[in-house]
Motif scaffolding. Structure first.
Motif, PDB file in Angstrom:
ATOM      1  N   GLU A  22       0.857  -1.182   0.000  1.00  0.00           N
ATOM      2  CA  GLU A  22       0.000   0.000   0.000  1.00  0.00           C
ATOM      3  C   GLU A  22       0.894   1.232   0.000  1.00  0.00           C
ATOM      4  OE1 GLU A  22      -2.767  -0.075   3.196  1.00  0.00           O
ATOM      5  OE2 GLU A  22      -3.695  -1.964   2.564  1.00  0.00           O
ATOM      6  N   LYS A  23       0.432   2.304  -0.643  1.00  0.00           N
ATOM      7  CA  LYS A  23       1.255   3.497  -0.777  1.00  0.00           C
ATOM      8  C   LYS A  23       0.495   4.741  -0.344  1.00  0.00           C
ATOM      9  CE  LYS A  23       1.841   1.496  -4.579  1.00  0.00           C
ATOM     10  NZ  LYS A  23       2.013   1.136  -6.001  1.00  0.00           N
ATOM     11  N   LEU A  24       1.217   5.673   0.239  1.00  0.00           N
ATOM     12  CA  LEU A  24       0.647   6.955   0.636  1.00  0.00           C
ATOM     13  C   LEU A  24       0.530   7.833  -0.611  1.00  0.00           C
ATOM     14  CD1 LEU A  24      -0.137   8.563   3.242  1.00  0.00           C
ATOM     15  CD2 LEU A  24       2.199   9.474   3.213  1.00  0.00           C
ATOM     16  N   LYS A  25      -0.589   8.491  -0.758  1.00  0.00           N
ATOM     17  CA  LYS A  25      -0.818   9.334  -1.934  1.00  0.00           C
ATOM     18  C   LYS A  25      -0.403  10.779  -1.638  1.00  0.00           C
ATOM     19  CE  LYS A  25      -2.679   5.814  -3.995  1.00  0.00           C
ATOM     20  NZ  LYS A  25      -1.909   5.059  -4.991  1.00  0.00           N
ATOM     21  N   GLY A  26       0.863  11.059  -1.783  1.00  0.00           N
ATOM     22  CA  GLY A  26       1.362  12.412  -1.581  1.00  0.00           C
ATOM     23  C   GLY A  26       2.054  12.571  -0.246  1.00  0.00           C
ATOM     24  N   ILE A  27       3.231  13.177  -0.279  1.00  0.00           N
ATOM     25  CA  ILE A  27       4.044  13.304   0.923  1.00  0.00           C
ATOM     26  C   ILE A  27       3.443  14.286   1.921  1.00  0.00           C
ATOM     27  CG2 ILE A  27       5.606  15.191   0.247  1.00  0.00           C
ATOM     28  CD1 ILE A  27       7.907  13.243   1.160  1.00  0.00           C
ATOM     29  N   GLU A  28       2.541  15.143   1.444  1.00  0.00           N
ATOM     30  CA  GLU A  28       1.861  16.075   2.361  1.00  0.00           C
ATOM     31  C   GLU A  28       0.955  15.332   3.340  1.00  0.00           C
ATOM     32  OE1 GLU A  28      -0.686  15.603  -1.314  1.00  0.00           O
ATOM     33  OE2 GLU A  28       1.455  15.924  -0.885  1.00  0.00           O
ATOM     34  N   ASN A  29       0.693  14.051   3.071  1.00  0.00           N
ATOM     35  CA  ASN A  29      -0.150  13.251   3.957  1.00  0.00           C
ATOM     36  C   ASN A  29       0.660  12.475   5.002  1.00  0.00           C
ATOM     37  OD1 ASN A  29      -2.678  13.902   2.682  1.00  0.00           O
ATOM     38  ND2 ASN A  29      -2.058  12.595   0.974  1.00  0.00           N
ATOM     39  N   TRP A  30       1.960  12.713   5.036  1.00  0.00           N
ATOM     40  CA  TRP A  30       2.799  12.092   6.071  1.00  0.00           C
ATOM     41  C   TRP A  30       2.327  12.559   7.445  1.00  0.00           C
ATOM     42  CZ3 TRP A  30       6.647   8.488   6.343  1.00  0.00           C
ATOM     43  CH2 TRP A  30       7.405   8.450   7.521  1.00  0.00           C
ATOM     44  N   SER A  31       2.226  11.629   8.368  1.00  0.00           N
ATOM     45  CA  SER A  31       1.767  11.950   9.725  1.00  0.00           C
ATOM     46  C   SER A  31       2.409  10.974  10.697  1.00  0.00           C
ATOM     47  CB  SER A  31       0.246  11.841   9.802  1.00  0.00           C
ATOM     48  OG  SER A  31      -0.162  10.485   9.706  1.00  0.00           O
ATOM     49  N   GLN A  32       2.052  11.083  11.964  1.00  0.00           N
ATOM     50  CA  GLN A  32       2.571  10.167  12.966  1.00  0.00           C
ATOM     51  C   GLN A  32       2.097   8.728  12.714  1.00  0.00           C
ATOM     52  OE1 GLN A  32       5.024  10.962  15.404  1.00  0.00           O
ATOM     53  NE2 GLN A  32       5.050  12.551  13.821  1.00  0.00           N
ATOM     54  N   ASP A  33       0.947   8.567  12.076  1.00  0.00           N
ATOM     55  CA  ASP A  33       0.491   7.218  11.708  1.00  0.00           C
ATOM     56  C   ASP A  33       1.456   6.575  10.715  1.00  0.00           C
ATOM     57  OD1 ASP A  33      -1.728   7.364  13.338  1.00  0.00           O
ATOM     58  OD2 ASP A  33      -3.096   7.961  11.721  1.00  0.00           O
ATOM     59  N   GLN A  34       1.928   7.377   9.759  1.00  0.00           N
ATOM     60  CA  GLN A  34       2.884   6.852   8.784  1.00  0.00           C
ATOM     61  C   GLN A  34       4.229   6.550   9.449  1.00  0.00           C
ATOM     62  OE1 GLN A  34       0.513   9.286   7.594  1.00  0.00           O
ATOM     63  NE2 GLN A  34      -0.354   7.350   6.888  1.00  0.00           N
ATOM     64  N   LEU A  35       4.624   7.386  10.393  1.00  0.00           N
ATOM     65  CA  LEU A  35       5.875   7.128  11.112  1.00  0.00           C
ATOM     66  C   LEU A  35       5.775   5.814  11.883  1.00  0.00           C
ATOM     67  CD1 LEU A  35       8.695   8.076  11.947  1.00  0.00           C
ATOM     68  CD2 LEU A  35       7.622   9.347  13.838  1.00  0.00           C
ATOM     69  N   LEU A  36       4.633   5.541  12.489  1.00  0.00           N
ATOM     70  CA  LEU A  36       4.429   4.283  13.199  1.00  0.00           C
ATOM     71  C   LEU A  36       4.492   3.102  12.231  1.00  0.00           C
ATOM     72  CD1 LEU A  36       3.766   2.785  15.824  1.00  0.00           C
ATOM     73  CD2 LEU A  36       1.336   3.163  15.323  1.00  0.00           C
ATOM     74  N   HIS A  37       3.896   3.269  11.050  1.00  0.00           N
ATOM     75  CA  HIS A  37       3.965   2.225  10.014  1.00  0.00           C
ATOM     76  C   HIS A  37       5.422   1.954   9.652  1.00  0.00           C
ATOM     77  CE1 HIS A  37       3.930   0.508   5.961  1.00  0.00           C
ATOM     78  NE2 HIS A  37       2.676   0.137   6.160  1.00  0.00           N
ATOM     79  N   TYR A  38       6.195   3.012   9.471  1.00  0.00           N
ATOM     80  CA  TYR A  38       7.610   2.858   9.147  1.00  0.00           C
ATOM     81  C   TYR A  38       8.335   2.115  10.277  1.00  0.00           C
ATOM     82  CZ  TYR A  38      12.447   4.033   8.016  1.00  0.00           C
ATOM     83  OH  TYR A  38      13.792   3.948   7.728  1.00  0.00           O
ATOM     84  N   ARG A  39       8.066   2.496  11.502  1.00  0.00           N
ATOM     85  CA  ARG A  39       8.730   1.847  12.636  1.00  0.00           C
ATOM     86  C   ARG A  39       8.416   0.350  12.677  1.00  0.00           C
ATOM     87  NH1 ARG A  39      11.616   5.840  13.441  1.00  0.00           N
ATOM     88  NH2 ARG A  39      11.130   7.591  14.797  1.00  0.00           N
ATOM     89  N   ASN A  40       7.184  -0.008  12.388  1.00  0.00           N
ATOM     90  CA  ASN A  40       6.767  -1.407  12.459  1.00  0.00           C
ATOM     91  C   ASN A  40       7.272  -2.226  11.278  1.00  0.00           C
ATOM     92  OD1 ASN A  40       5.364  -1.025  14.866  1.00  0.00           O
ATOM     93  ND2 ASN A  40       3.421  -0.602  13.835  1.00  0.00           N
ATOM     94  N   ASP A  41       7.084  -1.695  10.058  1.00  0.00           N
ATOM     95  CA  ASP A  41       7.361  -2.463   8.848  1.00  0.00           C
ATOM     96  C   ASP A  41       8.736  -2.194   8.244  1.00  0.00           C
ATOM     97  OD1 ASP A  41       4.901  -3.579   9.123  1.00  0.00           O
ATOM     98  OD2 ASP A  41       3.975  -2.600   7.405  1.00  0.00           O
ATOM     99  N   GLY A  42       9.382  -1.108   8.666  1.00  0.00           N
ATOM    100  CA  GLY A  42      10.710  -0.804   8.156  1.00  0.00           C
ATOM    101  C   GLY A  42      10.723  -0.061   6.839  1.00  0.00           C
ATOM    102  N   TYR A  43       9.557   0.329   6.351  1.00  0.00           N
ATOM    103  CA  TYR A  43       9.503   1.049   5.074  1.00  0.00           C
ATOM    104  C   TYR A  43       8.174   1.784   4.975  1.00  0.00           C
ATOM    105  CZ  TYR A  43       6.070  -2.211   3.144  1.00  0.00           C
ATOM    106  OH  TYR A  43       4.931  -2.927   2.916  1.00  0.00           O
ATOM    107  N   LEU A  44       8.130   2.752   4.078  1.00  0.00           N
ATOM    108  CA  LEU A  44       6.873   3.387   3.683  1.00  0.00           C
ATOM    109  C   LEU A  44       7.051   3.935   2.272  1.00  0.00           C
ATOM    110  CD1 LEU A  44       4.028   4.115   5.079  1.00  0.00           C
ATOM    111  CD2 LEU A  44       4.823   6.432   4.739  1.00  0.00           C
TER     112      LEU A  44
END
Length: 275
Positions: A22-44
């Motif tokens: 799954e991919k985020l649609k636009g970097i302006e939508n980066w948030s703490q939820d995405q940071l948590l996803h990165y921490r868990n899965d190692g990528y975003l």
């Protein structure tokens, strides 16, 4: 494990194509939820980070470095450059271009792209320091595989805290032309011994291929990933080009591992392991 050797066999047996990230649609939508996803899965993965003008400028800059004047950038060919008689032969043989940030302003602007650096700083919790720049090219009809590996297993990226990789598609990186593949959460496994087989890589039999997630990206899409994430890219057996930029960043205050620590973490010298 059955010995496999041809590009077709390697692509079929060591990668899977039915699980797509799954991919985020636009970097302006980066948030703490995405940071948590990165921490868990190692990528975003994030689509639509670079605009068309930035993409075209990057491709033009790479073309000039390869065909006009390298300006001191390092260009890696898959065969001796003396054997390359035409531009087409030269293009098909280029594997990597590196060390260009300080000599090519168009590529430097991407390496220091404010939106990209903002995400990297959020991940690192420290001011980012660029420690590696390169372009990775997979020409049509046989662009080479980059076997499964961890980037920090390459000594120049072995730091005391994790580096962040930023992989940027300049062409569409699709399932058929060598897009990135990752093992989600594998950064939590820590450092894994690497071996000189087809490349400096994780042993094929040690890769959890069943967990592979493919990360196709449109031009301008970006994959942010942890320096210990297990990842690789299969051969490009399609008629399409696949050009990508890759940058690595580390926290400004982070020192490198000592050679002894590096050997203990990433090679079989201390473990006696065999591939």
């Amino acid at each position: 494990m059955t010995r496999i050797g041809s590009p077709e066999e390697i692509s079929a047996h060591l990668y899977r194509y039915d699980h797509v990230a799954e991919k985020l649609k636009g970097i302006e939508n980066w948030s703490q939820d995405q940071l948590l996803h990165y921490r868990n899965d190692g990528y975003l993965a994030v689509e639509h980070v670079l605009n068309e003008s930035e993409i075209e400028a990057a491709k033009a800059a790479l073309h000039e470095l390869i065909f006009v004047d390298a300006k001191g950038a390092q260009i890696q060919f898959t065969k001796p450059s003396s054997e390359l008689k035409t531009d087409e032969e030269r293009e098909l043989a280029v594997r990597k271009v590196s060390e260009f940030v300080e000599i090519e302003e168009r590529l430097k602007r991407i390496a220091y792209h404010p939106a990209v650096l903002a995400v990297v700083q959020d991940i690192l919790g420290d001011e980012p320091r660029l420690v590696q720049d390169m372009a990775l090219l997979k020409p049509p009809h046989g662009g080479g595989e980059k076997p499964w590996h961890q980037d920090m297993a390459y000594g120049n990226l072995a730091y005391e805290k994790a580096v962040v990789g930023v992989w940027i598609a300049l062409d569409e990186a699709a399932l058929d032309n060598g897009c990135m593949h990752v093992i989600p959460g594998s950064q939590a496994d820590g450092a894994t011994p690497h071996y000189a087989v087809r490349d400096w890589q994780i042993c094929d039999s040690h890769v959890a291929v069943e967990k592979d997630i493919a990360v196709p990206l449109l031009p301008g899409g970006v994959l942010f990933f942890h320096g210990l994430l297990k990842h690789g890219t299969p051969y490009n057996l399609s008629p399409k080009k696949r050009r990508a930029l890759q940058f690595h960043y580390v926290g400004k205050s982070v020192p490198k591992l000592t050679p002894k620590e590096y050997k203990r973490f990433f090679t079989n010298e201390m473990t006696g392991a065999e591939c």
